[in-house]
Scaffold this motif. Structure first.
Motif, PDB file in Angstrom:
ATOM      1  N   SER A  27      67.324  65.299  30.451  1.00 10.45           N
ATOM      2  CA  SER A  27      67.004  63.902  30.179  1.00 10.45           C
ATOM      3  C   SER A  27      67.820  62.966  31.066  1.00 10.45           C
ATOM      4  O   SER A  27      67.326  61.914  31.495  1.00 10.45           O
ATOM      5  N   VAL A  28      69.072  63.343  31.354  1.00  2.63           N
ATOM      6  CA  VAL A  28      69.894  62.553  32.280  1.00  2.63           C
ATOM      7  C   VAL A  28      69.267  62.591  33.675  1.00  2.63           C
ATOM      8  O   VAL A  28      69.182  61.562  34.364  1.00  2.63           O
ATOM      9  N   THR A  75      59.719  57.962  27.854  1.00  5.89           N
ATOM     10  CA  THR A  75      59.945  58.275  26.444  1.00  5.89           C
ATOM     11  C   THR A  75      58.671  58.188  25.612  1.00  5.89           C
ATOM     12  O   THR A  75      58.725  58.256  24.389  1.00  5.89           O
ATOM     13  N   SER A  76      57.534  58.022  26.270  1.00  4.67           N
ATOM     14  CA  SER A  76      56.238  58.036  25.600  1.00  4.67           C
ATOM     15  C   SER A  76      55.572  59.389  25.812  1.00  4.67           C
ATOM     16  O   SER A  76      55.861  60.089  26.794  1.00  4.67           O
ATOM     17  N   ARG A 131      59.286  70.883  14.585  1.00  8.04           N
ATOM     18  CA  ARG A 131      59.288  69.810  13.603  1.00  8.04           C
ATOM     19  C   ARG A 131      59.761  68.490  14.198  1.00  8.04           C
ATOM     20  O   ARG A 131      60.746  68.435  14.919  1.00  8.04           O
ATOM     21  N   ALA A 132      59.040  67.440  13.860  1.00  7.87           N
ATOM     22  CA  ALA A 132      59.381  66.059  14.202  1.00  7.87           C
ATOM     23  C   ALA A 132      59.133  65.717  15.655  1.00  7.87           C
ATOM     24  O   ALA A 132      59.389  64.599  16.074  1.00  7.87           O
ATOM     25  N   THR A 133      58.637  66.638  16.479  1.00  4.28           N
ATOM     26  CA  THR A 133      58.269  66.285  17.841  1.00  4.28           C
ATOM     27  C   THR A 133      56.763  66.133  17.929  1.00  4.28           C
ATOM     28  O   THR A 133      56.005  66.930  17.395  1.00  4.28           O
ATOM     29  N   TRP A 181      61.973  63.905  28.115  1.00  4.73           N
ATOM     30  CA  TRP A 181      62.403  63.423  26.806  1.00  4.73           C
ATOM     31  C   TRP A 181      61.371  63.894  25.790  1.00  4.73           C
ATOM     32  O   TRP A 181      60.169  63.817  26.043  1.00  4.73           O
ATOM     33  N   TRP A 182      61.844  64.382  24.633  1.00  2.00           N
ATOM     34  CA  TRP A 182      60.952  64.760  23.545  1.00  2.00           C
ATOM     35  C   TRP A 182      60.520  63.497  22.792  1.00  2.00           C
ATOM     36  O   TRP A 182      61.322  62.587  22.579  1.00  2.00           O
TER      37      TRP A 182
END
Length: 377
Positions: A103-104, A295-296, A306-308, A315-316
Motif C-alpha cells: 500500500s505504501v 482506495t475504491s 470477511r469485511a473486504t 488497498w483492500w
C-alpha cells in the motif's frame, strides 16, 4: 468466520462511552502532550478513560484468534488519538509490516504519476522496463501499471528467488503469465515487486530515496539511519535489531511486497494522510484523485475474506459498521484501516511467533464490530 460474540459483547458497551471521551496529541508527541508513557512489558493506553475492556480483550482474546499477539493498537479520529495501547512494546518499536508495504508502494506510484515520472496507469512493462525487453514475452510486455496495482496482470502467485545470483526482475518477467492480463484477481507479490522496479527506473533513484523525499520526510516518518539488508536476511537478528528498515533484492531494489519496518505511529501517519485526501501539513503530498481511485473498488475478488468488498490499487476495500472503509493488510497482524465517513484511522502492529495465528479478519472484525460502532457520529 464471524468473530466471537463474547468479543463484541465484552467490548462494545465500554467502548461506546469511553472512546469518545479520550483526547490527546497526535502520534509521536511527548507524554506531557497527550501520549501515554508505556512501561516495558506491561500494557499501556492513552489516558482519558479508555483502556480496561479493549486492553483486556487484546491481552486475553476471548475469540481465540491471536489478538494477544498485538503489540500496538492506535485509534485516531479527526486526526487525534482516542486510544493508544502498547503491550510488551513501546511507541518507538518498529515492525515488519509485511504486505502493508504494498500500500505504501501504491502511494508512491500515485505520486510518481502526478509528478510525471510515470505517464499513466496504461503504461506497460515493455515501455517502463525496456532494458528487460529480452526477458519478456509480448504478453508480459503488455501488462499495464493498472493491472499490476489491481493484481490482474496474470503474474504467477509463487515465491520469488530472492537468494539466488540471478536478476530477480528478469526471472519474474521470464517466468511469464498464468492467465491473460485483466482476466481475474490473483494476489501476487511478484506484481508488487515489479512496481518497485518500475518506480526505481522511472524516477532514477532508489524507492527508499524517492519515498524519503516525497512521503516519509513530509509525514515526519524517520527513515535515517536505514537498514537495507538483503531480502533473505529479513527476519534475522540484525533486521530485528534495526529501527527503520527496507530490505532489497540481490540487485539492490527495495522489496515492493513486504519487509518495510516502521512504527505503529508511522502506519497511523500514512492512514491519516489517506483519510485527509492526500494532504498533510498544508501540502498535497498525494494527489486527491489517486487517494480516491486507489482506495475504491477496481476489481472484485472471489472468496469469503470477511469485511473486504474488493481491491483497489494495492488497498483492500472494506466496510466498518456499514461505512465504506479501506485497509492495508500485512501477514501476522499488521493493519492500517481508514473509515472516511467517521474520519477514523486504526493502526495495528503485531508480533506473531512462527506457527501461531493472527488472522487479518480478526483485526477487521474488531474495527467493524467494536471500534467503528463506538465512534459512529
Amino acid at each position: 468466520m464471524a468473530p466471537s460474540r463474547l468479543l463484541v459483547a465484552a467490548a462494545s458497551a465500554a467502548l461506546a462511552a469511553a472512546l469518545v471521551a479520550c483526547t490527546g496529541g497526535p502520534p509521536g508527541t511527548a507524554p506531557d502532550e497527550g501520549r501515554a508513557t508505556p512501561s516495558s512489558g506491561t500494557p499501556s493506553a492513552l489516558t482519558g478513560g479508555l483502556g480496561p475492556t479493549l486492553v483486556e480483550t487484546l491481552a486475553h482474546d476471548p475469540s481465540d484468534r491471536g489478538l494477544d499477539h498485538v503489540r500496538a493498537f492506535l485509534v485516531l479520529q479527526d486526526g487525534r488519538p482516542v486510544f493508544e495501547h502498547y503491550r510488551e512494546s513501546t511507541p518507538e518499536a518498529t515492525y515488519d509490516v509485511d504486505a502493508v508495504t504494498m500500500s505504501v508502494v501504491s502511494v508512491l506510484v500515485g505520486i510518481a504519476i502526478d509528478k510525471g515520472y510515470i505517464e499513466g496507469l496504461q503504461q506497460t512493462l515493455g515501455e517502463l522496463l525496456p532494458e528487460y525487453s529480452g526477458s519478456m514475452s509480448e504478453d508480459v510486455a503488455s501488462v499495464t501499471v493498472e493491472e499490476l496495482l489491481t493484481m490482474t496482470g496474470g503474474l504467477l502467485d509463487e515465491p520469488m528467488d530472492l537468494g539466488g545470483p540471478g536478476d530477480v526482475v528478469a526471472q519474474v518477467l521470464a517466468d511469464g503469465l498464468s492467465f491473460r492480463p485483466g482476466d481475474r484477481f490473483v494476489h501476487s507479490r511478484r506484481s508488487a515487486h515489479l512496481l518497485s522496479a518500475v518506480l526505481a527506473e522511472a524516477t532514477g533513484s532508489t524507492v527508499l530515496e524517492f519515498a524519503r523525499e516525497q512521503l516519509f520526510d513530509p509525514l515526519g516518518i524517520v527513515s535515517e539511519p536505514a537498514a537495507e539488508p538483503a531480502a533473505v536476511e529479513r527476519g534475522s537478528s540484525a533486521y530485528d535489531r534495526a529501527g527503520f528498515a527496507w530490505p532489497v533484492d540481490p540487485q539492490g531494489r527495495h522489496l515492493g511486497a513486504a519487509g518495510l519496518k516502521i512504527t505503529a505511529s508511522d502506519m497511523a501517519r500514512v492512514g491519516q494522510l489517506m483519510a485527509d485526501g492526500g494532504r498533510s501539513g498544508g501540502q498535497q503530498i498525494v494527489p486527491f484523485w489517486w487517494v480516491a481511485e486507489s482506495t475504491s473498488r477496481q476489481v472484485t475478488r472471489s472468496g469469503t475474506f470477511r469485511a473486504t468488498k474488493g481491491y483497489g490499487y494495492q488497498w483492500w476495500v472494506a466496510t466498518a459498521d456499514g461505512h465504506r472503509a479501506f485497509a492495508a493488510l500485512g501477514h501476522g497482524g499488521q493493519l492500517i484501516e481508514v473509515v472516511p465517513e467517521l474520519d477514523l484511522v486504526v493502526a495495528v502492529a503485531s508480533s506473531v511467533p512462527a506457527g501461531d495465528p493472527l488472522e487479518a479478519t480478526a483485526l477487521l472484525a474488531l474495527v467493524d464490530d467494536v471500534v467503528a460502532p463506538a465512534l459512529a457520529r
